[in-house]
Design an enzyme around this catalytic site. Structure first.
Site: not given
Ligand code: NAP
Length: 287
Positions: A10-11, A61, A103, A126
């Site tokens: 992932g990132q 995730a 957040d 989510y």
């Protein structure tokens, strides 16, 4: 130290791989769903019985915010149940556990930057799955956990807002971008650096922390900055209200995180978001 990175394709996982080269005193094991599916207890057990791990950094995730509304089960499996399993495993094998949250655990109705003490109130599947995951992990391993909530993550790896703006900026002459959602972009490389500050710290101080780059902007401001810094001059970016760009899941209007706690506890400074963006663009341009 032996550090396990989950979700390594992932990132954030990819940025962890890049930064690991700077901290070669540690041994890293990079895994993704095909090598270590974090939802699979047997796989986790087998992995931990054959490897000695000092730190788990969970970059895995379920991040498809709108899709999660119709795929609640999978979102919960990855964002909550697997995090619970990882926390249990951390306790059994005496590993420290750094987990990433969001957040989106907040409702976005604040007008001052969110600190770690402010009440959470997720507005989406989510957000709720991430909130339940961090709570479960903190309950199971309170002294071994660092949870880092972040926002507006982007990188030269993967798909994200910066990449989309670069693509659309090259394809279109006009683009509408929301100006009434306020937050702070987070360059995943800077989050990876923050994670390494925690790993390398003399004292591990467990708890929930907030991290983004410094500064505040709207998505519109972010888009303008991306185009300006990338030298895109042929696309006019126009500000629109959220109601003109409806999404399946309402996005928080205000997502600014207060980073005082992580800066003071782990004693480091955070770059401004424009600085992060310039570094990310340099990498994209060099590719
Ligand atoms: N992206 C944002 O804007 C943002 C904002 C705030 C917080 N965050 C949080 O920041 C963290 C990192 O996000 P990111 O953008 O780097 O996420 P990402 O690019 O979506 O990467 C997540 C990685 O986890 C992998 N994965 C999914 N299920 C897995 C499983 N069962 N076992 C092992 N790996 C699995 C994914 O593989 P596949 O691709 O094959 O599914 C993917 O490689 C996440 O905790 C996210 O909630 C993200």
């Amino acid at each position: 130290m032996n550090i396990l990175i989950t979700g390594a394709y992932g990132q954030l996982g990819s940025e962890m791989k890049v930064i690991s080269e700077k901290f070669s005193q540690h041994t890293y094991i990079f895994t993704d769903v095909d090598t270590l599916n974090i939802t699979n207890e047997a796989e986790l057990q087998a992995f931990f019985t054959t490897h000695t791990i000092d730190y788990i950094v969970n970059c895995a995730a379920y991040t498809a915010v709108d899709k999660a509304e119709d795929d609640k089960e999978t979102a919960y499996l990855i964002n909550c149940e697997a995090v619970r399993l990882l926390a249990k495993t951390a306790v059994t094998y005496n590993a420290k556990f750094i987990h990433i949250s969001t957040d989106y655990v907040f409702d976005g109705k604040s007008y001052i930057p969110y600190n770690e003490e402010m009440p959470i109130c997720p507005q989406s599947v989510y957000g709720q799955s991430k909130a339940d995951g961090e709570r479960a992990a903190m309950d199971i391993a309170p002294n071994q956990m660092v949870v880092i909530r972040t926002s507006w993550l982007y990188s030269s790896f993967g798909n994200n807002f910066m990449k989309t703006m670069l693509r659309l900026g090259a394809e279109k002459t006009e683009l509408n971008v929301i100006f009434d959602q306020i937050g702070t972009p987070t360059y995943a490389a800077d989050l990876a650096t923050a994670i390494m500050h925690v790993v390398n710290a003399e004292n591990f101080v467990s708890g929930i922390y907030h991290f983004s780059n410094e500064g505040v902007c709207s998505w519109y401001d972010f888009a303008i900055a991306i185009h300006k810094k990338a030298g895109i001059t042929t696309c006019k970016v126009k500000p629109i209200e959220s109601k003109e760009y409806p999404t399946k899941t309402p996005r928080p209007h205000y997502s600014v995180l207060n980073k005082l706690k992580i800066k003071q506890t782990y004693n480091f400074e955070i770059p401004h978001w424009e600085d992060g963006l310039e570094r990310a663009l340099r990498i994209v341009n060099s590719e």
